[in-house]
Design a protein around this motif. Structure first.
Motif, short mmCIF file in Angstrom:
data_model
loop_
_atom_site.label_atom_id
_atom_site.label_comp_id
_atom_site.label_asym_id
_atom_site.label_seq_id
_atom_site.Cartn_x
_atom_site.Cartn_y
_atom_site.Cartn_z
N GLY A 108 -8.87 -6.19 5.71
CA GLY A 108 -9.06 -5.38 6.91
C GLY A 108 -8.11 -5.72 8.05
O GLY A 108 -8.24 -5.19 9.15
N GLN A 143 -19.56 -1.77 6.66
CA GLN A 143 -18.40 -2.58 7.03
C GLN A 143 -18.39 -2.84 8.53
O GLN A 143 -18.92 -2.06 9.31
CB GLN A 143 -17.10 -1.86 6.69
CG GLN A 143 -16.93 -1.55 5.22
CD GLN A 143 -15.55 -0.99 4.93
OE1 GLN A 143 -14.80 -0.63 5.84
NE2 GLN A 143 -15.21 -0.92 3.65
N LYS A 156 -1.85 1.24 9.17
CA LYS A 156 -2.22 0.17 8.25
C LYS A 156 -1.01 -0.67 7.92
O LYS A 156 0.06 -0.12 7.65
CB LYS A 156 -2.68 0.76 6.91
CG LYS A 156 -4.11 1.10 6.80
CD LYS A 156 -4.44 1.45 5.34
CE LYS A 156 -5.77 2.14 5.28
NZ LYS A 156 -6.11 2.53 3.91
N LYS A 168 0.81 -1.22 0.00
CA LYS A 168 0.00 0.00 0.00
C LYS A 168 0.84 1.27 0.00
O LYS A 168 0.43 2.28 -0.56
CB LYS A 168 -0.92 0.00 1.23
CG LYS A 168 -2.02 -1.04 1.20
CD LYS A 168 -2.91 -0.88 2.43
CE LYS A 168 -3.65 -2.15 2.79
NZ LYS A 168 -4.72 -2.51 1.87
N GLU A 195 -10.00 1.21 -4.98
CA GLU A 195 -10.79 1.54 -3.80
C GLU A 195 -10.48 2.98 -3.38
O GLU A 195 -9.32 3.36 -3.26
CB GLU A 195 -10.46 0.59 -2.65
CG GLU A 195 -10.87 -0.86 -2.94
CD GLU A 195 -10.76 -1.77 -1.71
OE1 GLU A 195 -11.49 -2.76 -1.68
OE2 GLU A 195 -9.95 -1.48 -0.80
N HIS A 218 -16.75 4.03 1.75
CA HIS A 218 -15.88 3.26 0.86
C HIS A 218 -16.60 3.13 -0.48
O HIS A 218 -17.64 2.47 -0.56
CB HIS A 218 -15.61 1.88 1.48
CG HIS A 218 -14.85 0.94 0.58
ND1 HIS A 218 -13.65 0.38 0.93
CD2 HIS A 218 -15.15 0.44 -0.64
CE1 HIS A 218 -13.23 -0.40 -0.06
NE2 HIS A 218 -14.13 -0.39 -1.02
N GLU A 250 -6.42 1.87 -2.15
CA GLU A 250 -5.60 0.76 -2.63
C GLU A 250 -6.22 0.23 -3.90
O GLU A 250 -7.36 0.55 -4.24
CB GLU A 250 -5.52 -0.37 -1.59
CG GLU A 250 -6.85 -1.06 -1.35
CD GLU A 250 -6.69 -2.43 -0.67
OE1 GLU A 250 -5.59 -3.00 -0.67
OE2 GLU A 250 -7.71 -2.93 -0.17
#
Ligand code: ADP
Ligand code: ADP
Ligand code: MG
Length: 649
Positions: free
Chosen positions: A165, A232, A158, A116, A275, A208, A293
């Motif tokens: 996730g 989510q 992240k 990422k 995304e 998202h 990403e």
């Protein structure tokens, strides 16, 4: 076009790829682990090859075995599905080195987007808006904590190798940074073997929204519009839809153009998803979306795009991989109607969505939906199949399509209510509650909606006496004459000599309930419970009920009530589980122990962290008490083994 392809995956996605291959006249080869020898994807394929034992690391993730299987069966190309080896550039190179075609992008494109941090640097250079943050190489706590302060809290840590996730932590204050970093790193290391992270701004009111892109080997790149995946839980998608609610033409054009730019920057070929994270604090605005990403593969939620565009994405994947030009140009791709997808999982929403396992003794889906809505059930299991602890516990995806969002949402509700599962705990009532949530229905969905309303969305009705009565009636059938086509012939027969009463005992949760059944008349039974007497038509014994070993299940709308019958085996099992102990709900690894023998703990206090299915589960004290015994850190535990035992009070 290829004559034969191998599908390097399992479950619903393997079945879905095979369906299109078959329609196109392409022969299919399945691969399977020992756990999947009898699986649906194996049964569906023209040929199947065993590639190893149950753990994915020894089967579905072993590139050499898969390539060997392709060579041995004469397959010309390999479709990776999603997960497993789908985003592994070394696998792509190995496939190509063996003279086979990888149905997906080039190793180079996957590598460019695989991490990422590097992907964000690349997108930034290509002129695609990227979430503000630190995407550099430095990994020292002081540096990262300093960057977090520069970015401004709240931030998100992240894993740069992240997916699904995992390895992601929200941090609200500088004080929490160090612990959050350690925890994200631990999870990232376990899941991806890479504990490096990036830090970025946590977007407020995040939505998202992702764009499906498609490229071929001739330099063409198109988009197939957007999907909204804002519903989510813990950064994992729950219900997805297309198009995004509240989307304006201006915003759609800006996002789709950015997505195509991103794909072009890496000369992308095949199916991919860009995304974006969107700040929806003031609705959808063209200057408030940022690249998050790229997923260089077919996405779990690709069917919603297929429903609104009428395009078969797997067909396009096969065509692009075979060197064909994309079947349609951008202006020939149109949006029509609205689609939802809900992911049905074996998991227990009432226990913080603990993944579940079990044999699907009963599995029923609706055939049609009211109002002419379209339904697609994507599944890799049949009634009688087991959800094992080895793989993702997804049972099915329900995909619906209708003319507009309200009709599609109503169709989703009907599809969920028509789905009946017994033998494992499933999340369908939670999905139905989410679909019925006023904010969700209005399209006001940000990624925090589920967490904010978790208690409401996961609340379940307790079984009422009328449910128990129906269960007793159904159970009486098997108790009197197992396997009888119509057990009521038997019970009605008794009525000729004396007042018949059959006692049936079952468990409502932990509580044992004694009941008796007699015939009220030729068509009705009388069920006597402590709470009262119920007269039910005999047809109720089979309608909306399922009998399975030691149990009976009653379905009512989206809810299922499961009752254990009081037989000696069930009793022994219940006694074993009933003790004052916390047992491992699934096989796993004891990661962290936060209490010790002799310590006094309070209800809700975290006692240990169990890592199972690549996720961390915190086990908390069910009540105040003193610990007699607690598992050791690092212990591998079997399902059902005691993790914590309390002193007798
Ligand atoms: P999607 O947007 O398609 O849901 P996810 O990132 O959530 O994408 O992952 C898709 C599927 O792949 C999920 O079933 C997830 O469990 C699996 N998956 C994601 N990352 C990995 C990984 N690194 N290794 C194995 N499986 C993964
Ligand atoms: P993964 O590879 O695990 O899918 P992503 O980077 O796609 O990781 O992020 C997963 C989810 O986490 C997103 O769908 C979104 O809900 C949330 N998320 C990611 N980045 C941010 C951010 N900067 N601010 C708020 N939420 C975010
Ligand atoms: Mg993602």
């Amino acid at each position: 076009m290829f004559a034969k392809i191998l599908i390097a995956n399992r479950g619903e996605i393997a079945c879905r790829v095979m369906r299109t291959a078959r329609r196109m006249g392409v022969a299919t080869v399945a691969v399977h682990s020992d756990a999947d020898a009898g699986a649906l994807h194996v049964a569906m394929a023209d040929e199947a090859v065993r590639i190893g034992p149950a753990p994915a690391a020894e089967s579905y993730l072993v590139a050499e075995r898969i390539i060997e299987a392709a060579l041995a069966t004469g397959a010309q190309a390999i479709h990776p599905g999603y997960g497993f080896l789908s985003e592994n550039p070394d696998f792509v190179e190995a496939v190509e080195a063996a003279g086979l075609v990888f149905i997906g992008p080039s190793a180079k494109a996957i590598r460019a987007m695989g991490l990422k941090d590097a992907a964000k640097r690349l997108m930034d250079r290509a002129g695609v808006p990227v979430v503000p943050g630190y995407h550099g190489e430095a990994q020292e706590l002081v540096v990262l904590a300093g960057k977090a302060s520069e970015i401004g809290f709240p931030v998100l840590i992240k894993a740069r190798a992240g997916g699904g996730g995992k390895g992601m932590r929200r941090v609200d204050t500088p004080e929490e940074f160090s612990d959050a970093l350690a925890s994200a790193r631990r999870e990232a290391k376990a899941a991806f073997g890479d504990d490096r992270v990036l830090v970025e701004k946590l977007i407020a009111t995040p939505r998202h929204i992702e764009v499906q892109v498609f490229g071929d080997n001739h330099g063409n790149v198109v988009h197939l519009f957007e999907r909204d995946c804002s519903a989510q839980r813990r950064h994992q998608k729950v219900i997805e839809e297309a198009p995004a609610p509240g989307m304006s033409q201006e915003m759609r054009e800006a996002m789709c153009e950015a997505a195509v730019t991103a794909a072009r920057a890496i000369s992308y070929s095949g199916a991919g998803t860009i995304e974006f994270i969107v700040d929806a604090t003031e609705g959808l605005r063209p200057d408030r979306f940022w690249f998050m990403e790229m997923n260089t593969r077919l996405q779990v939620e690709h069917p919603v795009t297929e429903m609104v565009t009428g395009i078969d994405l797997v067909e396009w994947q096969l065509r692009a991989a075979a060197g064909e030009v994309l079947p349609l140009a951008q202006e020939e791709i149109n949006l029509s109607g609205h689609a939802f997808e809900a992911r049905i999982y074996a998991e227990d929403p009432t226990r913080d969505f603990l993944p579940a396992i079990g044999t699907l003794h009963h599995l029923g889906f609706p055939e049609t939906l009211p109002g002419g809505a379209e339904l697609r059930v994507e599944t890799g299991v049949r009634q009688g199949d087991a959800i094992s602890p080895f793989y993702d516990p997804m049972i099915a995806k329900l995909v619906v399509h209708a003319a507009d969002r309200p009709s599609a949402l109503a169709a989703l509700g009907a599809a969920l209510a028509g789905t009946k599962v017994a033998g494992s705990i499933v999340n369908t009532p939670f999905l139905a509650a989410l679909a019925a949530d006023p904010d969700f229905a209005a399209g006001n969905v940000d990624t925090g909606l589920i967490a904010r309303s978790q208690a409401t969305l996961t609340a379940l009705p307790s079984p009422e006496p009328r449910h128990i009565a129906r269960a007793v009636l159904a159970a009486a059938g098997i108790a009197i004459r197992p396997g009888a086509a119509d057990p009521w012939d038997t019970l009605a027969g008794y009525a000729h000599f004396h007042a018949p009463a059959k006692s049936i005992d079952l468990f409502v949760g932990e509580e044992r309930v004694a009941a008796s059944v007699s015939m009220a008349d030729a068509r009705h039974a009388r069920i006597q419970l402590e709470e009262g007497t119920f007269t039910l038509p005999l047809s109720d014994a089979s309608n909306e009920t399922a009998l399975w070993p030691g149990h009976v299940s009653i379905f009512e709308g989206v809810h299922a009530h499961h009752f254990a019958l009081d037989d000696p085996f069930v009793r022994a099992e219940t006694a074993a589980i009933g003790g004052d102990a916390i047992r491992a709900p699934m096989p796993g690894l004891v990661k962290i122990v936060r209490a010790s023998a002799g310590s006094r703990v309070e209800k809700g206090q975290p006692l240990l962290v169990l890592e199972a299915m690549k996720m961390e589960h915190t086990m908390t004290a069910p009540h105040d008490g003193t610990i007699a015994e607690i598992a050791n850190e690092g212990a591998q535990v079997a399902e059902g083994s005691v993790l914590v035992r309390f002193e007798e009070e």
